[in-house]
Design a protein around this motif. Structure first.
Motif, PDB file in Angstrom:
ATOM      1  N   GLN A 138      -2.215 -69.348 -29.424  1.00 53.44           N
ATOM      2  CA  GLN A 138      -1.598 -70.237 -28.442  1.00 53.44           C
ATOM      3  C   GLN A 138      -2.256 -70.106 -27.081  1.00 53.44           C
ATOM      4  OE1 GLN A 138       2.562 -69.234 -28.646  1.00 53.44           O
ATOM      5  NE2 GLN A 138       2.731 -69.852 -30.789  1.00 53.44           N
ATOM      6  N   ALA A 139      -2.612 -68.882 -26.699  1.00 56.08           N
ATOM      7  CA  ALA A 139      -3.282 -68.681 -25.411  1.00 56.08           C
ATOM      8  C   ALA A 139      -4.677 -69.298 -25.414  1.00 56.08           C
ATOM      9  CB  ALA A 139      -3.368 -67.183 -25.102  1.00 56.08           C
ATOM     10  N   ALA A 140      -5.393 -69.134 -26.521  1.00 59.12           N
ATOM     11  CA  ALA A 140      -6.767 -69.647 -26.585  1.00 59.12           C
ATOM     12  C   ALA A 140      -6.813 -71.163 -26.586  1.00 59.12           C
ATOM     13  CB  ALA A 140      -7.463 -69.096 -27.831  1.00 59.12           C
ATOM     14  N   ALA A 141      -5.774 -71.817 -27.122  1.00 58.01           N
ATOM     15  CA  ALA A 141      -5.768 -73.273 -27.217  1.00 58.01           C
ATOM     16  C   ALA A 141      -5.308 -73.951 -25.937  1.00 58.01           C
ATOM     17  CB  ALA A 141      -4.874 -73.712 -28.380  1.00 58.01           C
ATOM     18  N   ALA A 142      -4.791 -73.191 -24.995  1.00 59.61           N
ATOM     19  CA  ALA A 142      -4.219 -73.780 -23.783  1.00 59.61           C
ATOM     20  C   ALA A 142      -5.303 -74.290 -22.844  1.00 59.61           C
ATOM     21  CB  ALA A 142      -3.348 -72.751 -23.070  1.00 59.61           C
ATOM     22  N   GLY A 143      -4.989 -75.372 -22.144  1.00 55.49           N
ATOM     23  CA  GLY A 143      -5.873 -75.865 -21.102  1.00 55.49           C
ATOM     24  C   GLY A 143      -7.027 -76.682 -21.633  1.00 55.49           C
ATOM     25  N   PRO A 144      -7.827 -77.237 -20.723  1.00 56.34           N
ATOM     26  CA  PRO A 144      -8.967 -78.066 -21.123  1.00 56.34           C
ATOM     27  C   PRO A 144     -10.081 -77.220 -21.724  1.00 56.34           C
ATOM     28  CG  PRO A 144      -8.967 -77.764 -18.755  1.00 56.34           C
ATOM     29  CD  PRO A 144      -7.684 -77.166 -19.256  1.00 56.34           C
ATOM     30  N   TRP A 145     -10.987 -77.889 -22.430  1.00 54.68           N
ATOM     31  CA  TRP A 145     -12.137 -77.200 -23.024  1.00 54.68           C
ATOM     32  C   TRP A 145     -12.974 -76.530 -21.942  1.00 54.68           C
ATOM     33  CZ3 TRP A 145     -17.483 -79.206 -23.117  1.00 54.68           C
ATOM     34  CH2 TRP A 145     -18.334 -78.396 -23.868  1.00 54.68           C
ATOM     35  N   ALA A 146     -13.355 -77.261 -20.921  1.00 54.87           N
ATOM     36  CA  ALA A 146     -14.076 -76.710 -19.775  1.00 54.87           C
ATOM     37  C   ALA A 146     -13.094 -76.595 -18.617  1.00 54.87           C
ATOM     38  CB  ALA A 146     -15.251 -77.601 -19.390  1.00 54.87           C
ATOM     39  N   GLN A 147     -12.851 -75.368 -18.170  1.00 49.14           N
ATOM     40  CA  GLN A 147     -11.859 -75.116 -17.131  1.00 49.14           C
ATOM     41  C   GLN A 147     -12.579 -74.935 -15.788  1.00 49.14           C
ATOM     42  OE1 GLN A 147      -9.570 -71.759 -18.514  1.00 49.14           O
ATOM     43  NE2 GLN A 147      -9.277 -72.667 -20.533  1.00 49.14           N
ATOM     44  N   PHE A 148     -12.375 -75.881 -14.891  1.00 53.40           N
ATOM     45  CA  PHE A 148     -13.073 -75.891 -13.605  1.00 53.40           C
ATOM     46  C   PHE A 148     -12.160 -75.435 -12.475  1.00 53.40           C
ATOM     47  CE2 PHE A 148     -15.531 -79.044 -15.994  1.00 53.40           C
ATOM     48  CZ  PHE A 148     -16.828 -78.699 -15.663  1.00 53.40           C
ATOM     49  N   GLU A 149     -12.768 -74.763 -11.517  1.00 53.55           N
ATOM     50  CA  GLU A 149     -12.138 -74.506 -10.221  1.00 53.55           C
ATOM     51  C   GLU A 149     -13.147 -74.893  -9.152  1.00 53.55           C
ATOM     52  OE1 GLU A 149     -10.847 -70.509  -9.774  1.00 53.55           O
ATOM     53  OE2 GLU A 149      -9.554 -70.531 -11.551  1.00 53.55           O
ATOM     54  N   LEU A 150     -12.747 -75.787  -8.252  1.00 47.65           N
ATOM     55  CA  LEU A 150     -13.639 -76.243  -7.181  1.00 47.65           C
ATOM     56  C   LEU A 150     -13.181 -75.688  -5.845  1.00 47.65           C
ATOM     57  CD1 LEU A 150     -14.245 -79.988  -8.105  1.00 47.65           C
ATOM     58  CD2 LEU A 150     -15.710 -78.026  -8.562  1.00 47.65           C
ATOM     59  N   HIS A 151     -14.141 -75.354  -5.001  1.00 47.18           N
ATOM     60  CA  HIS A 151     -13.868 -74.793  -3.683  1.00 47.18           C
ATOM     61  C   HIS A 151     -14.825 -75.416  -2.673  1.00 47.18           C
ATOM     62  CE1 HIS A 151     -11.466 -71.653  -5.664  1.00 47.18           C
ATOM     63  NE2 HIS A 151     -12.439 -71.633  -6.552  1.00 47.18           N
ATOM     64  N   GLY A 152     -14.285 -75.801  -1.549  1.00 46.12           N
ATOM     65  CA  GLY A 152     -15.125 -76.366  -0.500  1.00 46.12           C
ATOM     66  C   GLY A 152     -16.014 -75.315   0.143  1.00 46.12           C
ATOM     67  N   ILE A 153     -17.215 -75.712   0.545  1.00 46.67           N
ATOM     68  CA  ILE A 153     -18.145 -74.840   1.268  1.00 46.67           C
ATOM     69  C   ILE A 153     -18.683 -75.599   2.465  1.00 46.67           C
ATOM     70  CG2 ILE A 153     -18.807 -73.416  -0.695  1.00 46.67           C
ATOM     71  CD1 ILE A 153     -21.228 -75.198  -1.084  1.00 46.67           C
ATOM     72  N   ALA A 161      -9.450 -60.990 -39.363  1.00 46.86           N
ATOM     73  CA  ALA A 161      -8.853 -61.434 -40.620  1.00 46.86           C
ATOM     74  C   ALA A 161      -9.016 -62.946 -40.733  1.00 46.86           C
ATOM     75  CB  ALA A 161      -7.383 -61.053 -40.662  1.00 46.86           C
ATOM     76  N   VAL A 162      -9.241 -63.413 -41.943  1.00 47.23           N
ATOM     77  CA  VAL A 162      -9.340 -64.854 -42.188  1.00 47.23           C
ATOM     78  C   VAL A 162      -7.937 -65.437 -42.196  1.00 47.23           C
ATOM     79  CG1 VAL A 162     -10.032 -66.624 -43.840  1.00 47.23           C
ATOM     80  CG2 VAL A 162     -11.501 -64.622 -43.455  1.00 47.23           C
ATOM     81  N   ARG A 163      -7.704 -66.413 -41.300  1.00 49.95           N
ATOM     82  CA  ARG A 163      -6.382 -67.039 -41.192  1.00 49.95           C
ATOM     83  C   ARG A 163      -6.488 -68.541 -41.418  1.00 49.95           C
ATOM     84  NH1 ARG A 163      -3.390 -64.393 -35.865  1.00 49.95           N
ATOM     85  NH2 ARG A 163      -4.913 -62.742 -35.493  1.00 49.95           N
ATOM     86  N   SER A 164      -5.379 -69.128 -41.770  1.00 51.10           N
ATOM     87  CA  SER A 164      -5.303 -70.586 -41.800  1.00 51.10           C
ATOM     88  C   SER A 164      -5.172 -71.096 -40.373  1.00 51.10           C
ATOM     89  CB  SER A 164      -4.103 -71.044 -42.630  1.00 51.10           C
ATOM     90  OG  SER A 164      -2.885 -70.716 -41.953  1.00 51.10           O
ATOM     91  N   ARG A 165      -5.385 -72.385 -40.218  1.00 51.40           N
ATOM     92  CA  ARG A 165      -5.235 -72.976 -38.884  1.00 51.40           C
ATOM     93  C   ARG A 165      -3.811 -72.803 -38.373  1.00 51.40           C
ATOM     94  NH1 ARG A 165      -7.714 -73.540 -34.331  1.00 51.40           N
ATOM     95  NH2 ARG A 165      -7.057 -75.331 -33.105  1.00 51.40           N
ATOM     96  N   ARG A 166      -2.845 -72.994 -39.265  1.00 50.18           N
ATOM     97  CA  ARG A 166      -1.449 -72.871 -38.859  1.00 50.18           C
ATOM     98  C   ARG A 166      -1.130 -71.440 -38.432  1.00 50.18           C
ATOM     99  NH1 ARG A 166       3.812 -74.580 -42.585  1.00 50.18           N
ATOM    100  NH2 ARG A 166       5.404 -74.067 -41.027  1.00 50.18           N
ATOM    101  N   GLN A 167      -1.614 -70.457 -39.186  1.00 51.60           N
ATOM    102  CA  GLN A 167      -1.382 -69.057 -38.819  1.00 51.60           C
ATOM    103  C   GLN A 167      -1.956 -68.745 -37.447  1.00 51.60           C
ATOM    104  OE1 GLN A 167      -3.215 -67.324 -42.300  1.00 51.60           O
ATOM    105  NE2 GLN A 167      -1.244 -66.692 -43.153  1.00 51.60           N
ATOM    106  N   TRP A 168      -3.142 -69.257 -37.164  1.00 46.86           N
ATOM    107  CA  TRP A 168      -3.768 -68.998 -35.869  1.00 46.86           C
ATOM    108  C   TRP A 168      -2.964 -69.619 -34.737  1.00 46.86           C
ATOM    109  CZ3 TRP A 168      -6.737 -66.064 -33.100  1.00 46.86           C
ATOM    110  CH2 TRP A 168      -7.284 -66.529 -31.903  1.00 46.86           C
ATOM    111  N   LEU A 169      -2.570 -70.866 -34.900  1.00 46.21           N
ATOM    112  CA  LEU A 169      -1.855 -71.559 -33.823  1.00 46.21           C
ATOM    113  C   LEU A 169      -0.464 -70.986 -33.593  1.00 46.21           C
ATOM    114  CD1 LEU A 169      -2.904 -75.264 -34.475  1.00 46.21           C
ATOM    115  CD2 LEU A 169      -3.714 -73.732 -32.667  1.00 46.21           C
ATOM    116  N   GLN A 170       0.097 -70.331 -34.586  1.00 42.25           N
ATOM    117  CA  GLN A 170       1.420 -69.727 -34.411  1.00 42.25           C
ATOM    118  C   GLN A 170       1.351 -68.330 -33.791  1.00 42.25           C
ATOM    119  OE1 GLN A 170       3.087 -69.893 -38.377  1.00 42.25           O
ATOM    120  NE2 GLN A 170       3.984 -71.925 -38.039  1.00 42.25           N
ATOM    121  N   SER A 171       0.170 -67.770 -33.648  1.00 42.92           N
ATOM    122  CA  SER A 171       0.019 -66.432 -33.081  1.00 42.92           C
ATOM    123  C   SER A 171      -0.068 -66.500 -31.564  1.00 42.92           C
ATOM    124  CB  SER A 171      -1.244 -65.767 -33.637  1.00 42.92           C
ATOM    125  OG  SER A 171      -2.416 -66.405 -33.123  1.00 42.92           O
TER     126      SER A 171
END
Length: 457
Positions: free
Chosen positions: A177-192, A163-173
């Protein structure tokens, strides 16, 4: 598991991976000098800024990996062509089709809905969900339904719509809210314990020469990432399944510089064949929905356990948590849900679109840059890891840029080339990168879809 866990704090990760991947998002102030500023597409949002930054991150990552020996730049015309390569492609002299007739905006009883029916199985699901016996019946049936009701019916049937939503409608869903959380690129680093077999070779013509990448992605974003890495010298093997073939023109457009194989990962023999190239790969790019590969033993967690030195990149539509994490999605569908289509409405009230598939291409160049940054971390710090980027979080980054602020710029003509292929003569836009002042090209034309063996050459 042959690795030593290292808990890298976020501030150390940005130092390791580059300021362009700052935790606050994909921000213009961190962009390296890659391309002259300017506005050429127009519209409500700064798509040009998103393009300059995401592709510029590739240049930043290459420069850091090679200690400044390799530097990438571009012109606005070439960068623009890199974000609309489909429009420049000609196959045996013919233009290619971007969207199927049933992919688009439709009026509903209470608003608008965007559908995606480029793939035959998605078109069938769309028609079945709305009980349309013919394509001609679909608009009338959608007009009788609410937009959210139709959205859920189509999704439940295996189709793709939003469905076509406004920006406000999307951010209130909850999903917004889950999609907007965290950084754009989400990294996890592990030693080898070892840095990995692949190393940058200063004497090589291209910075990623000899790198082996296994590509489990489709459509635009993931294939753009692997196509970019191929242009920089990597050997890329793309793996598709036998049930839903990639669209012919889509495969050609994103297949430059790659080889293509088909494996049935749900079959014992096909899965075993995939582990052959996996054992020798440096990078794997996954474009399946979160959880889709878990039962096959190909989740990021299991791949890291089996192959500790792998750099793993993951891409999805809606993010890796929240109620929509496992939902199908494409750039156009994410635009509709996240408020972009509403921001680009026409004066008469119809929803609009970005001038290009900006979310796809920005995510693709971001994945390519993140892979290169992780390769540097593997070499210099004996740490590898995973990066995750979603189209919905890329939409969030686009809104963070705001409206266009640079002066209007008249685009020149991009550099194009021509090559022979198994599909006939191909005319195509060259990559949006000059390497040390020399325009890059792809190492070879697309191979026939599924025609290659699942082995490294």
């Amino acid at each position: 598991m042959n690795s030593d866990s290292v808990d890298w704090p976020p501030e150390a990760q940005w130092d390791i991976l580059g300021a362009g991947f700052h935790e606050s998002g994909l921000l213009e102030r961190h962009a390296p000098k890659y391309c002259d500023s300017g506005t050429w597409w127009g519209g409500a949002l700064d798509v040009e800024g998103l393009a300059r930054h995401s592709a510029g991150l590739v240049g930043q990552a290459v420069a850091e990996l090679t200690a400044g020996r390799c530097r990438l730049r571009s012109t606005p015309a070439q960068l623009a062509a890199g974000f609309e390569s489909f429009r420049h492609l000609r196959v045996a002299g013919h233009k290619v089709q971007a969207f199927a007739p049933l992919s688009g905006f439709f009026l509903t009883a209470d608003g608008w809905i965007r559908t995606h029916a480029n793939y035959p199985h998605h078109e069938r699901a769309l028609l079945d969900a709305m009980r349309a016996r013919t394509p001609e019946q679909l608009p009338g049936l959608l007009a009788q339904a609410g937009s959210l009701e139709a959205q859920e019916r189509i999704v439940s049937a295996g189709g793709v719509a939003a469905a076509v939503r406004s920006r406000r409608q999307w951010l209130q869903s909850p999903e917004g809210q889950a999609a907007a959380a965290g950084p754009w690129a989400q990294f996890e680093l592990h030693g080898i314990r070892e840095a990995g077999a692949w190393q940058f070779r200063p004497e090589a013509k291209l910075p990623l020469a000899g790198l082996k990448i296994l590509d489990f992605t489709r459509v635009i974003a993931g294939p753009t990432a692997s196509r970019t890495l191929a242009a920089l010298g990597a050997q890329v093997l793309r793996v598709d399944g036998p049930r839903h073939a990639e669209l012919h023109d889509q495969h050609i457009d994103t297949g430059f510089g790659k080889r293509s194989t088909i494996l049935d990962l749900a079959a014992v023999r096909g899965l075993a064949a995939a582990h052959g190239p996996l054992a020798q790969a440096d990078v794997v790019i996954l474009g399946y929905r979160p959880g889709a590969l878990d039962a096959l033993g190909l989740s990021a967690e299991l791949l890291r356990e089996c192959y500790p030195q792998l750099v793993i990149a993951q891409l999805c539509a809606w993010g890796f948590a929240g109620p929509w994490a496992s939902r199908r999605g494409f750039d156009s569908i994410v635009q509709a849900a996240t408020g972009i289509a509403d921001a680009y409405r026409y004066p008469e009230g119809n929803p609009g679109t970005l001038p290009v598939q900006g979310l796809d291409y920005a995510a693709g160049y971001g994945i390519a840059a993140a892979v290169i940054a992780l390769l540097r971390a593997r070499r210099e710090l004996h740490s590898t890891g995973t990066v995750r980027i979603s189209l919905a979080r890329t939409a969030q980054a686009l809104f963070e840029f705001g409206g266009p602020s640079a002066p209007e710029l008249a685009l020149g003509i991009p550099r194009v080339s021509r090559c022979t292929s198994g599909y006939g003569m191909l005319d195509y836009a060259l990559p949006p990168f000059e390497l040390n002042g020399v325009q890059l090209d792809y190492p070879h034309s697309p191979t026939r879809y599924g025609a290659d063996e699942p082995v490294w050459t």
